[in-house]
Design a protein around this motif. Structure first.
Motif, PDB file in Angstrom:
ATOM      1  N   ILE A   1       9.675 -78.707  -0.921  1.00 32.86           N
ATOM      2  CA  ILE A   1       8.807 -77.567  -0.605  1.00 32.86           C
ATOM      3  C   ILE A   1       9.403 -76.746   0.534  1.00 32.86           C
ATOM      4  N   ALA A   2       9.860 -77.425   1.579  1.00 32.75           N
ATOM      5  CA  ALA A   2      10.419 -76.717   2.737  1.00 32.75           C
ATOM      6  C   ALA A   2      11.688 -75.954   2.365  1.00 32.75           C
ATOM      7  N   ALA A   3      12.528 -76.548   1.520  1.00 31.83           N
ATOM      8  CA  ALA A   3      13.789 -75.917   1.162  1.00 31.83           C
ATOM      9  C   ALA A   3      13.582 -74.617   0.387  1.00 31.83           C
ATOM     10  N   HIS A   4      12.458 -74.509  -0.307  1.00 32.98           N
ATOM     11  CA  HIS A   4      12.203 -73.331  -1.137  1.00 32.98           C
ATOM     12  C   HIS A   4      11.037 -72.492  -0.611  1.00 32.98           C
ATOM     13  N   ALA A   5      10.677 -72.696   0.649  1.00 37.09           N
ATOM     14  CA  ALA A   5       9.492 -72.023   1.196  1.00 37.09           C
ATOM     15  C   ALA A   5       9.623 -70.512   1.183  1.00 37.09           C
ATOM     16  N   ASP A   6      10.846 -70.006   1.290  1.00 39.10           N
ATOM     17  CA  ASP A   6      11.038 -68.555   1.331  1.00 39.10           C
ATOM     18  C   ASP A   6      11.417 -67.964  -0.023  1.00 39.10           C
ATOM     19  N   ASP A   7      11.470 -68.797  -1.063  1.00 43.45           N
ATOM     20  CA  ASP A   7      11.843 -68.307  -2.386  1.00 43.45           C
ATOM     21  C   ASP A   7      10.701 -67.508  -2.998  1.00 43.45           C
ATOM     22  N   ALA A   8      11.052 -66.428  -3.674  1.00 43.75           N
ATOM     23  CA  ALA A   8      10.030 -65.656  -4.381  1.00 43.75           C
ATOM     24  C   ALA A   8       9.510 -66.439  -5.591  1.00 43.75           C
TER      25      ALA A   8
END
Length: 339
Positions: free
Chosen positions: A103-110
């Motif tokens: 979750i943290a690794a992709h927190a900024d992904d659209a």
């Protein structure tokens, strides 16, 4: 997200003043603003996603967790495959750190992958968490062990639960959209099995509804109610109300409490629904209407009507069902079904 006509009633309430009896008696949903704002998990999440994750890690006992994972095309919506015979997510099992790190690794992904730990009993994986994060319904005589839901921007498609529910937004915002039970036909439920989360869900895509295919959904929207819960808020959802729950932030944690209005020895009516589908639905219409009258007399009318004219000793299942009689009924049904 489509707009519904109504807004869920709101009250401001502290945990030690929760009007539980009044909520249940009302039979209508209520947003409970600020109910759990003093939880340590809520406060950690308001400071940062990282701090909330670390707070959870501090209680995690290391046992594996089961979670749903979907590629970005799932768009945060665990659902059916196109032919409605399977689910569009993988069921994986790993340690909680794998989920939180993903979750943290992709927190900024659209369009991030979907991560979703659903309905995990708090006490089985987070011993001690309840000390500073609990409604303590047991003190009110209610057996409702809390479950925790951890994910990113996940949508739980519209479904109903057989039990009463208080859902608490601990980390991140969530939009709840609710519909009364009588809207079931206008919500177009999917298969009873398989299901994305244990209950049949509406097959309408609330983000882009197809009104030509599902015209009755317009009527559902007219009867619906909605609210956005901020961290620290909660919502009371009466049993059998349909609810669509949408996570609005990159990291979301919800804690909920389910409880029955009947003793534990009374089983779920879903067993009776399956039995009725098997034994009644496909009979000739005249017989079905006759069985409707019979069920109205024995089941859906006043509880004391069917046996009220008989001596108490002769009523058996027409009188109140206690734990002993429940065991006898279960044994009798098993024996008949096994013939």
């Amino acid at each position: 997200m489509v707009e519904v006509a109504g807004r869920i009633r709101e009250i401001e309430v502290a945990a030690d003043a929760l009007p539980l009896d009044e909520l249940v008696a009302s039979g209508t949903p209520v947003v409970l603003r600020g109910l759990v704002r003093n939880w340590r998990l809520v406060q950690a999440g308001q400071r940062s996603m990282r701090e909330a994750m670390e707070y959870l890690r501090g209680f995690y006992n290391g046992e594996p967790v089961t979670y749903s994972w979907g590629d970005p095309d799932v768009a945060g919506r665990p659902f059916y495959t196109a032919d409605f015979t399977d689910i569009n997510c993988e069921v994986r099992r790993s340690d909680l750190g794998t989920v939180l790190d993903g979750i943290a690794a992709h927190a900024d992904d659209a369009r991030p992958p979907t991560y979703y730990v659903a309905s995990l009993l708090v006490d089985t994986r987070f011993p001690g968490l309840r000390a500073d994060n609990d409604l303590d319904l047991a003190a009110r005589g209610i057996d409702a062990p809390p479950s925790i839901w951890i994910g990113n921007r996940v949508t739980a498609s519209c479904h109903y639960d057989a039990m009463s529910n208080i859902a608490c937004a601990a980390v991140g915002r969530r939009r709840f959209t609710l519909f009364p039970t009588e809207q079931i036909g206008n919500l177009y439920p999917g298969p009873l099995e398989p299901t994305p989360g244990g209950q049949a869900v509406s097959v309408v895509d609330f983000s882009a509804p197809d009104f030509e295919r599902f015209p009755g959904f317009r009527d559902a929207l007219a009867a619906g109610q909605t609210a956005v819960l901020e961290p620290g808020d909660a919502i009371f959802i009466p049993s059998l109300w349909w609810h669509h729950v949408q996570g609005l932030d990159p990291f979301t944690v919800l804690v909920n409490y389910w409880w029955n209005s009947v003793p534990a020895y009374v089983p779920t009516p879903m067993h009776a629904l399956y039995h009725a589908l098997w034994t009644i639905r496909d009979r000739p219409e005249r017989e079905k209407q006759a069985w409707r009258e019979i069920f109205d007399h024995y089941v859906f009318g006043p509880a004391d009507r069917a046996g009220g004219h008989l001596p108490e000793a002769a009523r058996n299942v027409l009188g109140p069902v206690d734990e002993k009689l429940a065991r006898q009924l279960r044994a009798m049904l098993i024996a008949k079904l096994n013939r």
